[in-house]
Design an enzyme around this catalytic site. Sequence first.
Site, PDB file in Angstrom:
ATOM      1  N   GLU A 131      -4.569  17.100 -12.132  1.00  0.00           N
ATOM      2  CA  GLU A 131      -5.338  17.582 -13.395  1.00  0.00           C
ATOM      3  C   GLU A 131      -6.623  17.805 -13.558  1.00  0.00           C
ATOM      4  O   GLU A 131      -7.358  17.410 -14.518  1.00  0.00           O
ATOM      5  CB  GLU A 131      -4.694  16.165 -14.590  1.00  0.00           C
ATOM      6  CG  GLU A 131      -4.666  17.124 -16.127  1.00  0.00           C
ATOM      7  CD  GLU A 131      -4.138  16.251 -17.043  1.00  0.00           C
ATOM      8  OE1 GLU A 131      -2.816  15.541 -16.756  1.00  0.00           O
ATOM      9  OE2 GLU A 131      -4.705  16.004 -18.041  1.00  0.00           O
ATOM     10  N   LYS A 149       2.804  11.441 -11.916  1.00  0.00           N
ATOM     11  CA  LYS A 149       1.988  10.436 -12.605  1.00  0.00           C
ATOM     12  C   LYS A 149       2.707   9.215 -12.748  1.00  0.00           C
ATOM     13  O   LYS A 149       3.866   9.144 -13.394  1.00  0.00           O
ATOM     14  CB  LYS A 149       1.867  11.299 -14.135  1.00  0.00           C
ATOM     15  CG  LYS A 149       0.746  11.925 -13.959  1.00  0.00           C
ATOM     16  CD  LYS A 149       0.319  12.365 -15.354  1.00  0.00           C
ATOM     17  CE  LYS A 149      -0.820  13.505 -15.485  1.00  0.00           C
ATOM     18  NZ  LYS A 149      -1.036  14.207 -16.758  1.00  0.00           N
ATOM     19  N   LYS A 176       7.419  23.046 -14.500  1.00  0.00           N
ATOM     20  CA  LYS A 176       6.561  21.693 -14.244  1.00  0.00           C
ATOM     21  C   LYS A 176       5.998  21.669 -12.613  1.00  0.00           C
ATOM     22  O   LYS A 176       4.804  21.558 -12.156  1.00  0.00           O
ATOM     23  CB  LYS A 176       7.100  20.506 -14.300  1.00  0.00           C
ATOM     24  CG  LYS A 176       6.134  19.259 -14.344  1.00  0.00           C
ATOM     25  CD  LYS A 176       6.240  18.275 -15.216  1.00  0.00           C
ATOM     26  CE  LYS A 176       5.288  17.102 -14.850  1.00  0.00           C
ATOM     27  NZ  LYS A 176       5.364  15.956 -15.474  1.00  0.00           N
ATOM     28  N   HIS A 227      -0.067  16.879 -27.407  1.00  0.00           N
ATOM     29  CA  HIS A 227      -0.064  15.737 -27.227  1.00  0.00           C
ATOM     30  C   HIS A 227      -1.099  14.844 -27.800  1.00  0.00           C
ATOM     31  O   HIS A 227      -1.134  13.525 -28.096  1.00  0.00           O
ATOM     32  CB  HIS A 227      -0.126  15.281 -25.691  1.00  0.00           C
ATOM     33  CG  HIS A 227       1.364  15.658 -24.927  1.00  0.00           C
ATOM     34  ND1 HIS A 227       2.015  16.760 -25.117  1.00  0.00           N
ATOM     35  CD2 HIS A 227       2.043  14.820 -24.133  1.00  0.00           C
ATOM     36  CE1 HIS A 227       3.109  16.587 -24.424  1.00  0.00           C
ATOM     37  NE2 HIS A 227       3.311  15.529 -23.885  1.00  0.00           N
ATOM     38  N   HIS A 256      -0.036  11.934 -29.769  1.00  0.00           N
ATOM     39  CA  HIS A 256      -0.478  10.526 -29.577  1.00  0.00           C
ATOM     40  C   HIS A 256      -1.313   9.905 -30.802  1.00  0.00           C
ATOM     41  O   HIS A 256      -0.993   8.611 -31.079  1.00  0.00           O
ATOM     42  CB  HIS A 256      -1.435  10.556 -28.217  1.00  0.00           C
ATOM     43  CG  HIS A 256      -0.847  10.573 -26.832  1.00  0.00           C
ATOM     44  ND1 HIS A 256      -1.495  10.924 -25.877  1.00  0.00           N
ATOM     45  CD2 HIS A 256       0.419  10.368 -26.613  1.00  0.00           C
ATOM     46  CE1 HIS A 256      -0.781  11.086 -24.936  1.00  0.00           C
ATOM     47  NE2 HIS A 256       0.456  10.908 -25.450  1.00  0.00           N
ATOM     48  N   HIS A 280       7.622   9.277 -28.426  1.00  0.00           N
ATOM     49  CA  HIS A 280       6.842  10.253 -27.886  1.00  0.00           C
ATOM     50  C   HIS A 280       7.049  11.689 -28.140  1.00  0.00           C
ATOM     51  O   HIS A 280       6.107  12.503 -28.735  1.00  0.00           O
ATOM     52  CB  HIS A 280       6.680   9.971 -26.479  1.00  0.00           C
ATOM     53  CG  HIS A 280       5.785  10.825 -25.486  1.00  0.00           C
ATOM     54  ND1 HIS A 280       4.376  10.662 -25.455  1.00  0.00           N
ATOM     55  CD2 HIS A 280       6.236  11.963 -24.975  1.00  0.00           C
ATOM     56  CE1 HIS A 280       3.832  11.831 -25.095  1.00  0.00           C
ATOM     57  NE2 HIS A 280       4.926  12.602 -24.353  1.00  0.00           N
ATOM     58  N   ARG A 294       0.872  -1.164   0.002  1.00  0.00           N
ATOM     59  CA  ARG A 294       0.060   0.184  -0.077  1.00  0.00           C
ATOM     60  C   ARG A 294       0.959   1.447   0.075  1.00  0.00           C
ATOM     61  O   ARG A 294       0.003   2.222   0.387  1.00  0.00           O
ATOM     62  CB  ARG A 294      -0.973   0.023   1.191  1.00  0.00           C
ATOM     63  CG  ARG A 294      -1.743  -1.093   1.142  1.00  0.00           C
ATOM     64  CD  ARG A 294      -3.309  -0.962   2.113  1.00  0.00           C
ATOM     65  NE  ARG A 294      -3.879  -2.147   1.977  1.00  0.00           N
ATOM     66  CZ  ARG A 294      -3.813  -3.218   2.784  1.00  0.00           C
ATOM     67  NH1 ARG A 294      -2.731  -3.382   3.638  1.00  0.00           N
ATOM     68  NH2 ARG A 294      -4.538  -4.091   2.694  1.00  0.00           N
ATOM     69  N   ARG A 299      -3.163  21.633 -14.970  1.00  0.00           N
ATOM     70  CA  ARG A 299      -2.219  20.682 -15.505  1.00  0.00           C
ATOM     71  C   ARG A 299      -2.158  20.324 -17.159  1.00  0.00           C
ATOM     72  O   ARG A 299      -1.196  19.728 -17.718  1.00  0.00           O
ATOM     73  CB  ARG A 299      -2.042  19.465 -14.570  1.00  0.00           C
ATOM     74  CG  ARG A 299      -0.973  18.688 -14.687  1.00  0.00           C
ATOM     75  CD  ARG A 299      -0.807  17.633 -13.325  1.00  0.00           C
ATOM     76  NE  ARG A 299       0.445  16.605 -13.994  1.00  0.00           N
ATOM     77  CZ  ARG A 299       1.037  15.793 -13.285  1.00  0.00           C
ATOM     78  NH1 ARG A 299       0.629  16.021 -11.899  1.00  0.00           N
ATOM     79  NH2 ARG A 299       1.917  15.035 -13.641  1.00  0.00           N
ATOM     80  N   GLU A 323       9.646  18.162 -25.278  1.00  0.00           N
ATOM     81  CA  GLU A 323       8.960  18.640 -23.966  1.00  0.00           C
ATOM     82  C   GLU A 323       9.708  19.992 -23.676  1.00  0.00           C
ATOM     83  O   GLU A 323       8.940  20.554 -23.088  1.00  0.00           O
ATOM     84  CB  GLU A 323       9.086  17.541 -22.981  1.00  0.00           C
ATOM     85  CG  GLU A 323       8.697  16.081 -23.487  1.00  0.00           C
ATOM     86  CD  GLU A 323       7.016  16.046 -23.407  1.00  0.00           C
ATOM     87  OE1 GLU A 323       6.504  16.980 -23.223  1.00  0.00           O
ATOM     88  OE2 GLU A 323       6.382  14.996 -23.649  1.00  0.00           O
ATOM     89  N   ASN A 362       0.085  18.965 -21.617  1.00  0.00           N
ATOM     90  CA  ASN A 362      -0.288  18.202 -22.840  1.00  0.00           C
ATOM     91  C   ASN A 362      -0.366  18.847 -24.091  1.00  0.00           C
ATOM     92  O   ASN A 362      -0.944  18.474 -25.142  1.00  0.00           O
ATOM     93  CB  ASN A 362      -1.658  17.451 -22.738  1.00  0.00           C
ATOM     94  CG  ASN A 362      -1.564  16.524 -21.440  1.00  0.00           C
ATOM     95  OD1 ASN A 362      -0.367  15.893 -21.188  1.00  0.00           O
ATOM     96  ND2 ASN A 362      -2.640  16.405 -20.714  1.00  0.00           N
TER      97      ASN A 362
END
Length: 359
Positions: free
Chosen positions: A237, A143, A227, A248, A252, A265, A121, A241, A185, A245
């Site tokens: 997000e 993330k 960031k 993206h 993607h 990416h 946990r 946030r 990025e 992206n």
Amino acid sequence: MKKLVVDLGDRSYPIFIKQGLLTDATEWSSYINLKDKAVIITNDTVEKWYLEKLTNTLKSLGLTVYSLVLPDGEKYKTLESFNKIMTFLLEKSCGRDTTLFALGGGVIGDLTGFAAASYQRGVNFVQVPTTLLSQVDSSVGGKTGVNHPLGKNMIGAFYQPKAVIIDLDCLKTLPARELAAGMGEVIKYGIIWSKEFFEYLEQHTAEIWKLDFDVLGQVIHTCCAIKAEVVHQDEREGGKRAILNLGHTFGHAIETFMGYGVWLHGEGVGAGMVMASKLALLRNKISSDEFARIIKLIELNKLPTKAPSNMTLADFEKIMLHDKKVKAGKVRFIIPDFLGMASLYDDVTEAEIAEAIKA
Ligand code: NAD
Ligand code: GLY
């Protein structure tokens, strides 16, 4: 050394940026509550360069150190690898005092973070990012997760590391194509947050590519600071946030269309940022001169600025409708409001998308 803090109350953590941090823990070890066991998770590429260095450093701190070496590649960012980590930790009788070290790029960082969030946990973990992309983006912000055959990054958790240790020396062994992917990025931060940083990048691209560590240290520090601020404002997000992206949604779609691994990416993000900037141009949010500068900076950093020639509007639309950013059937795009700021829009028309793809 450059140090900054991601301010998240009792989950705040430091980011250290300097050459040589893998072999010298004097400046960072006291900030992490290291006890008992350290488990380094890495892959069979990064292992060759850096595993021994980090192992020796952690041993010199009196820790019992284990390492698990996974195969290299996005295709191993899976529940199967996650399960391998669980089994390894159980076999080594790791308890709650164990700290996991993610030694590698974003794949290892995301996977290890998710393992740390889940094992018993939640155990401590430290990000040791070794690609430019992971140093400026994926190691910061919590993330974590793995891919599922039906979707990328679809299983995961928000789980913050205890520290991020960025050893600039790791960039010496990074292939040029991966450096370029990281620059995708990096440029993103200039477009969404700081015109001044965008201009700095325009003036310092040559030094970056010569691995001038003064410049790279400054660049990575600026990206991490931006960031950290975005994550501080919106950790999960809920809104802000999402600006991280930029490019993206288009990117993607290209990655998916081409098959994962064909375009990196950061390469998808490069072409995607041109398309998102075209939307801004169509809406008179940036000038044609600024649009040209964005394309030039992306090109200078050896990134694609156009979609694959065999990809149609229908291909884009079909894939983009499955994007995580779709809400109430609407594809949402991050669009620059001006050079240095961006917002989320859900009112982009099919005609605009068609124009953007032609960009
Ligand atoms: P990666 O982890 O696959 O690394 C790229 C390649 O570089 C790999 O072959 C790796 O073994 C190799 N490598 C790593 N460090 C090296 C070094 N110092 N020298 C030589 N080779 C080295 O890819 P990446 O670009 O670092 O990360 C991409 C991943 O990050 C994707 O899975 C993406 O979903 C994820 N990501 C996550 C976030 C987040 O916020 N968590 C953000 C962006 C991307
Ligand atoms: N890379 C996007 C984010 O961290 O939110």
